[in-house]
Design an enzyme around this catalytic site. Structure first.
Site, PDB file in Angstrom:
ATOM      1  N   PRO A  34      -5.041   4.218   7.035  1.00  0.00           N
ATOM      2  CG  PRO A  34      -5.900   2.153   7.746  1.00  0.00           C
ATOM      3  CD  PRO A  34      -6.294   3.315   6.754  1.00  0.00           C
ATOM      4  CD  GLU A  35       0.078   7.904   7.165  1.00  0.00           C
ATOM      5  OE1 GLU A  35       1.347   8.057   7.104  1.00  0.00           O
ATOM      6  OE2 GLU A  35      -0.785   8.692   7.297  1.00  0.00           O
ATOM      7  CE  LYS A  93      -0.250   4.836   2.617  1.00  0.00           C
ATOM      8  NZ  LYS A  93      -0.974   6.166   2.001  1.00  0.00           N
TER       9      LYS A  93
END
Length: 367
Positions: free
Chosen positions: A2-3, A62
């Site tokens: 996940p960014e 993040k």
């Protein structure tokens, strides 16, 4: 992994489903990596959250956090494959079908939250690869970013837009001599950019990912700044729903690598090639991203081995087992000379995963 925009998606769902509600039941399964690596235990987490009201949620790159009615607060990142599931809510990204969450609690959960309201809300933090981190930060709500790990990370292009200016970016890139892609991935420089966002930004800026950051012109860096905000804000506006990304984006057409009869190319016919930069696979459009200055491979042929070794240490692979930023700064002791010996196998727990990112993808082909 996940960014920025995917993490923003989860912050959105936390605010929608949990903020303003009291946690009547909290369960945490101890994991000496997910909790223990950052000095927290499942028992401490459970005690800190039980019975408290969720008053907010926030993000820096993040990392994201859940703020409670009193300290401490939970600060987390997802690593490679972590995620926050909310029962009966489609929190997923990179897909359009609703996830099958009939099994509850889900597999690989690290903590479970349940609210006191009716109908109650249930949430679960899951991570099959154990590269995420969950910690408690004991401080006032408005001071979270002044504590580890957030204080060691670079500014967030959205939350810190007044910091990440063109002039700031010019100074940052000129101060380092690493491939520009590697610089973007280093969270100590800028928070939130991962592999696909880095490639997308460089494509729209028409910059080759291997080019050294200190060889870019002012005009190129200005284009990079513009492209960064374009990619960040566009992805954020659709909460990382890749089906809603613009059709001309590199993201929509990069997944054909290695698949038969599915060449990687943009709608206009420009081919997408793949190279390794900073230990990561990078998607590049050669027709657009031209090398206008020195790149790592060019310099390798001119410098001696000692300089090359020093440079390689500067090209850090982004790993979201993500070693703490404070650890990145530690120096190395001089190597001891010794007689030739049989090379010992490195302990399994010290090996670094460089195979790439495991991400959830749509069950549909991205053509």
């Amino acid at each position: 992994m996940p960014e920025h925009s995917e993490v923003a998606r989860i912050v959105h769902f936390i605010r929608k489903h949990l903020v303003g509600k009291t946690l009547s039941k909290v369960q945490a399964q101890h994991d000496d990596i997910v909790y223990g690596k950052v000095g927290t235990s499942a028992a401490e987490f459970q005690k800190a959250m039980q019975g408290k009201k969720v008053v907010g949620a926030g993000q820096q790159g993040k990392y994201f956090w859940i703020t409670m009615s009193s300290p401490p607060h939970a600060v987390m990142h997802f690593g490679m494959a972590g995620w926050l599931k909310i029962k009966d809510a489609d929190t997923y990204y990179y897909r359009t079908d609703k996830p099958a969450d009939k099994e509850w609690p889900p597999k690989y959960w690290k903590f479970l939250l349940e609210t006191s309201d009716e109908p109650k809300t249930e949430a679960a933090f899951v991570d099959p690869r154990r590269l995420s981190r969950i910690r408690l930060v004991d401080c006032p709500i408005n001071e979270i970013r002044e504590h580890t790990p957030l204080k060691e990370n670079g500014p967030d292009p959205i939350a810190d837009k007044d910091i990440v200016t063109e002039s700031w970016l010019i100074e940052k890139l000129r101060s380092k001599r690493v491939p520009v892609k590697a610089l973007l991935l280093d969270q100590a420089n800028i928070s939130g950019i991962g592999n696909w966002m880095g490639d997308e930004i460089l494509y729209h800026a028409k910059i080759h990912p291997e080019q050294y950051s200190n060889t870019l012109s002012d005009d190129q860096i200005k284009e990079l700044h513009t492209a960064m905000y374009y990619v960040f804000t566009t992805a954020l506006d659709v909460l990382a729903d890749s089906e809603k990304f613009p059709e001309h984006w590199l993201f929509k057409h990069r997944w054909g690598k290695g698949k038969k009869n599915q060449p990687s190319a943009l709608p206009n016919g420009d081919k997408i090639t793949f190279i390794t930069v900073g230990g990561r696979t990078s998607a590049v459009v050669p027709a657009v991203q031209k090398k206008t200055g020195a790149v790592a491979k060019d310099i390798d042929q001119k410098e001696n081995g000692a300089s090359a070794s020093k440079r390689k240490r500067a090209i850090k692979e982004e790993s979201d087992s993500e070693a703490e930023p404070s650890q990145k700064a530690k120096g190395r002791a001089p190597k001891r000379k010794s007689a030739p010996a049989v090379k010992k196998e490195e302990p399994e727990d010290k090996k670094v995963d460089t195979t790439g990112i495991v991400r959830r993808r749509s069950t549909r082909s991205r053509n």
